[in-house]
Design a protein around this motif. Sequence first.
Motif, short mmCIF file in Angstrom:
data_model
loop_
_atom_site.label_atom_id
_atom_site.label_comp_id
_atom_site.label_asym_id
_atom_site.label_seq_id
_atom_site.Cartn_x
_atom_site.Cartn_y
_atom_site.Cartn_z
N LEU A 1 0.83 -1.20 0.00
CA LEU A 1 0.00 0.00 0.00
C LEU A 1 0.87 1.26 0.00
CD1 LEU A 1 -2.94 0.95 0.07
CD2 LEU A 1 -2.81 0.94 2.58
N ALA A 2 1.92 1.27 0.85
CA ALA A 2 2.81 2.43 0.90
C ALA A 2 3.52 2.63 -0.44
CB ALA A 2 3.83 2.25 2.02
N PHE A 3 3.99 1.52 -1.04
CA PHE A 3 4.66 1.63 -2.35
C PHE A 3 3.70 2.13 -3.42
CE2 PHE A 3 5.79 -0.28 -6.44
CZ PHE A 3 7.06 0.25 -6.61
N LEU A 4 2.44 1.69 -3.34
CA LEU A 4 1.45 2.11 -4.32
C LEU A 4 1.24 3.63 -4.26
CD1 LEU A 4 -0.73 1.51 -6.43
CD2 LEU A 4 -2.31 1.06 -4.53
N PHE A 5 1.03 4.15 -3.06
CA PHE A 5 0.80 5.59 -2.93
C PHE A 5 2.05 6.38 -3.30
CE2 PHE A 5 -3.03 4.65 -0.44
CZ PHE A 5 -3.87 5.62 -0.94
N LEU A 6 3.22 5.88 -2.93
CA LEU A 6 4.46 6.56 -3.29
C LEU A 6 4.65 6.60 -4.81
CD1 LEU A 6 7.08 7.93 -2.34
CD2 LEU A 6 8.12 5.65 -2.23
N ALA A 7 4.39 5.46 -5.43
CA ALA A 7 4.55 5.40 -6.89
C ALA A 7 3.55 6.30 -7.59
CB ALA A 7 4.38 3.95 -7.35
N VAL A 8 2.31 6.33 -7.10
CA VAL A 8 1.29 7.18 -7.71
C VAL A 8 1.64 8.65 -7.53
CG1 VAL A 8 -1.12 7.91 -7.54
CG2 VAL A 8 -0.55 5.47 -7.54
N ALA A 9 2.13 9.01 -6.33
CA ALA A 9 2.48 10.40 -6.08
C ALA A 9 3.64 10.87 -6.95
CB ALA A 9 2.83 10.59 -4.60
N VAL A 10 4.59 9.96 -7.20
CA VAL A 10 5.77 10.34 -7.98
C VAL A 10 5.48 10.36 -9.47
CG1 VAL A 10 8.12 9.65 -8.60
CG2 VAL A 10 7.38 9.56 -6.20
N THR A 11 4.80 9.30 -9.96
CA THR A 11 4.64 9.15 -11.41
C THR A 11 3.31 9.66 -11.94
OG1 THR A 11 3.69 6.90 -11.17
CG2 THR A 11 6.10 7.09 -11.31
N GLY A 12 2.32 9.84 -11.06
CA GLY A 12 0.99 10.25 -11.52
C GLY A 12 0.98 11.52 -12.34
N PRO A 13 1.52 12.64 -11.83
CA PRO A 13 1.50 13.87 -12.63
C PRO A 13 2.29 13.76 -13.93
CG PRO A 13 1.92 14.34 -10.31
CD PRO A 13 2.01 12.86 -10.47
N VAL A 14 3.31 12.90 -13.95
CA VAL A 14 4.11 12.75 -15.17
C VAL A 14 3.36 11.97 -16.24
CG1 VAL A 14 6.27 11.85 -16.12
CG2 VAL A 14 6.24 12.88 -13.83
N LEU A 15 2.71 10.87 -15.81
CA LEU A 15 2.05 9.99 -16.78
C LEU A 15 0.65 10.49 -17.17
CD1 LEU A 15 3.05 6.51 -15.30
CD2 LEU A 15 4.16 7.79 -17.15
N LEU A 16 -0.07 11.06 -16.22
CA LEU A 16 -1.47 11.40 -16.48
C LEU A 16 -1.75 12.90 -16.38
CD1 LEU A 16 -3.22 8.48 -14.52
CD2 LEU A 16 -2.78 8.63 -16.97
N GLY A 17 -0.72 13.70 -16.30
CA GLY A 17 -0.94 15.14 -16.16
C GLY A 17 -1.69 15.73 -17.34
N ASP A 18 -1.33 15.33 -18.54
CA ASP A 18 -2.03 15.86 -19.72
C ASP A 18 -3.48 15.39 -19.77
OD1 ASP A 18 0.26 17.15 -20.47
OD2 ASP A 18 0.96 15.53 -21.80
N ALA A 19 -3.70 14.11 -19.47
CA ALA A 19 -5.06 13.56 -19.50
C ALA A 19 -5.96 14.23 -18.46
CB ALA A 19 -5.03 12.06 -19.28
N ALA A 20 -5.36 14.57 -17.32
CA ALA A 20 -6.15 15.20 -16.26
C ALA A 20 -6.57 16.61 -16.62
CB ALA A 20 -5.34 15.20 -14.96
N ASP A 21 -5.78 17.30 -17.44
CA ASP A 21 -6.09 18.69 -17.80
C ASP A 21 -6.78 18.83 -19.16
OD1 ASP A 21 -4.93 19.54 -15.43
OD2 ASP A 21 -2.93 19.74 -16.32
N ARG A 22 -6.89 17.72 -19.92
CA ARG A 22 -7.47 17.80 -21.25
C ARG A 22 -8.98 17.94 -21.16
NH1 ARG A 22 -6.19 13.04 -23.04
NH2 ARG A 22 -4.06 13.67 -23.57
N THR A 23 -9.52 19.00 -21.76
CA THR A 23 -10.97 19.22 -21.76
C THR A 23 -11.60 18.61 -23.00
OG1 THR A 23 -10.72 21.36 -22.85
CG2 THR A 23 -10.74 21.35 -20.43
#
Length: 627
Positions: free
Chosen positions: A21-43
């Motif tokens: 669980l700790a590794f999952l949250f750490l990985a999501v926090a580190v890589t999430g904005p890099v991998l899904l940043g564009d998808a999250a802001d795309r209208t």
Amino acid sequence: MNRLLGFLRARTPRELALLLLAFLFLAVAVTGPVLLGDAADRTDVAGLLQSPSSHHWLGTDNLGRDILARVVVATRLSLGLAVAATAIAAVVGMAIGGASLARRVGPLFTAGLNLLLAFPALLLALFFAVVFGVGARGAVLAVGLAMAPTFGRLTQTLGASVMESDYVSAARLLGMRHSRVMTRYVLPNVAEPLILSVTLAAGNALVVLSGLSFLGLGVQAPAYDWGQLLQAGLSQIYTAPAAALGPGAAIMLAGLAFNLVGEYGAEASATGARRKPPSTVGRQGRAAASPGVGLPDGTVAEARGLSVTFPDSHGRPLPVLDGVDLTIAKGERVGLVGESGSGKSLTALALSGLVPHPGRVTADSLNVASVDVLDARHGQRELKGRVALVFQDARRAMNPVLRVGMQIGEASVHRDPRVRREATLTALRSLKVPDPALRARQYPHQLSGGTLQRAMIAMALAAEPDLLITDEPTTALDMTVQRATLRVLHEAVAAAGSALLFISHDIAAVSGICERLVVMYAGRVVEDLPVRLLPDGAAHPYTVALLATLPSLDSDRTAPLTVIPGALPAAGTAGEGCAFAPRCPRADSRCLSQRPALTNLAPEHRAACWHPGTDRSAVPVSTEGTA
């Protein structure tokens, strides 16, 4: 790879779940904005407010942005703000709690804690949020300061018991500042509950920060965290509940992860988390003596008319020590004996300036190593390093989370780490501790009782004190270890040149190491004589009675033990006469009404008795009791 597999096999299922669980949250926090940043802001104007589908697992918001991607991207900011707020709360709170344990400013900080704790934390967070203004920075400061009083009270409560420990008293006597006592002794010993509280507080901070963002007081657009996403998802709660459940589930799982991390960290701390040793002792050399304070040539300690009182239940002063006179020459070994409650240990604390609150010390004069102990402004500071204490229970007196060598080194007068390490080994060798290099690397619980007692004596002598006080240091040891410890103590003190005040209830042990014997009864000195006069030269009936109760190899094992009839009077009830009169067969009306002064009977021999004598046929002892 083999090491990793071995590590994983050694983990319990709960620990594996925590790591995952700790590794999952750490990985999501580190890589999430890099991998899904564009998808999250795309209208996507054509895909507004869509329900969950294979393309958008949690649906889309009012601008057609993918909600799952936004939840993933918001992980870094949400967790980062929670950790930052918790760090502020922990640092500020522990600083306040530590300051509340200080002698001078403690009451002021305690009053401040009481005032802040009277308000709910959430109310304080809302108040500070308004003060600092809306936005992420204001929310973090608001939540951190609102949670700080809780950490302050926890640190104060946990640290209070540690501050009363013997090893903390010894550290303060050696000149360690309060801030260093907190960081080196108090905080490491309360690390387990503090670690658990920090992680639990991180979960609470996450919830409160999300709540502030939900109310519009926290993170502001275009940035977003889980609380802001939760507020936006409420508009679809009836048509697409996943939009609100997504960030809500993230908050719940993150809080669970923080709690699991806290439990695991607390357990790791309890099993021996290692801490970095100090780089310096914190002092070097001796402090200057108080101006105008002097002692007779060849004298290291002198007490005249020493009294200590404690308030009773009505606030009236209750005398525990009553007019004690005591002189110790340089290099002299003096034994202080008497029954439990006679005032031996309190005399030692008074000489060291360590009488606990609310005790009040008064004396015609109280000087140790040319330092006026009663000087409230300078006495305690200048006394540090001149007096060393060895307590009865070595396991309680030594810090359980520091290595033995480190504790001895902290007491040393040397600042250079290499010199200090060598001085530590030399001190252990002088006490004949086997394999000193190994013992120095070990923790107190790894040493036997006798070895640990010798290590504590070595720590006291490492400070090169003018006066060494030992408070029944061999009581908890068996007779064989006791004799060996007394022998090496005698040799070590003689080699160091320090004066020794040896406190015990065992006259036999004292006579084997000391040159002079001081007998106390009911907070008063009743006899002072050279050890060479024992056993036939004792003049006070109490001293004679103590000698009569000592068993010998010739004692009849089938006969009842010899005891002194009666009991020691309670503090403040001795009356105006001789305190021993109710138990003494020599007592008359004068003994009951007039207190005898400590007068000279012969050179180096004084006694406080109206009828002194060496007649052992009239000693106050009986053989009533169990054989």
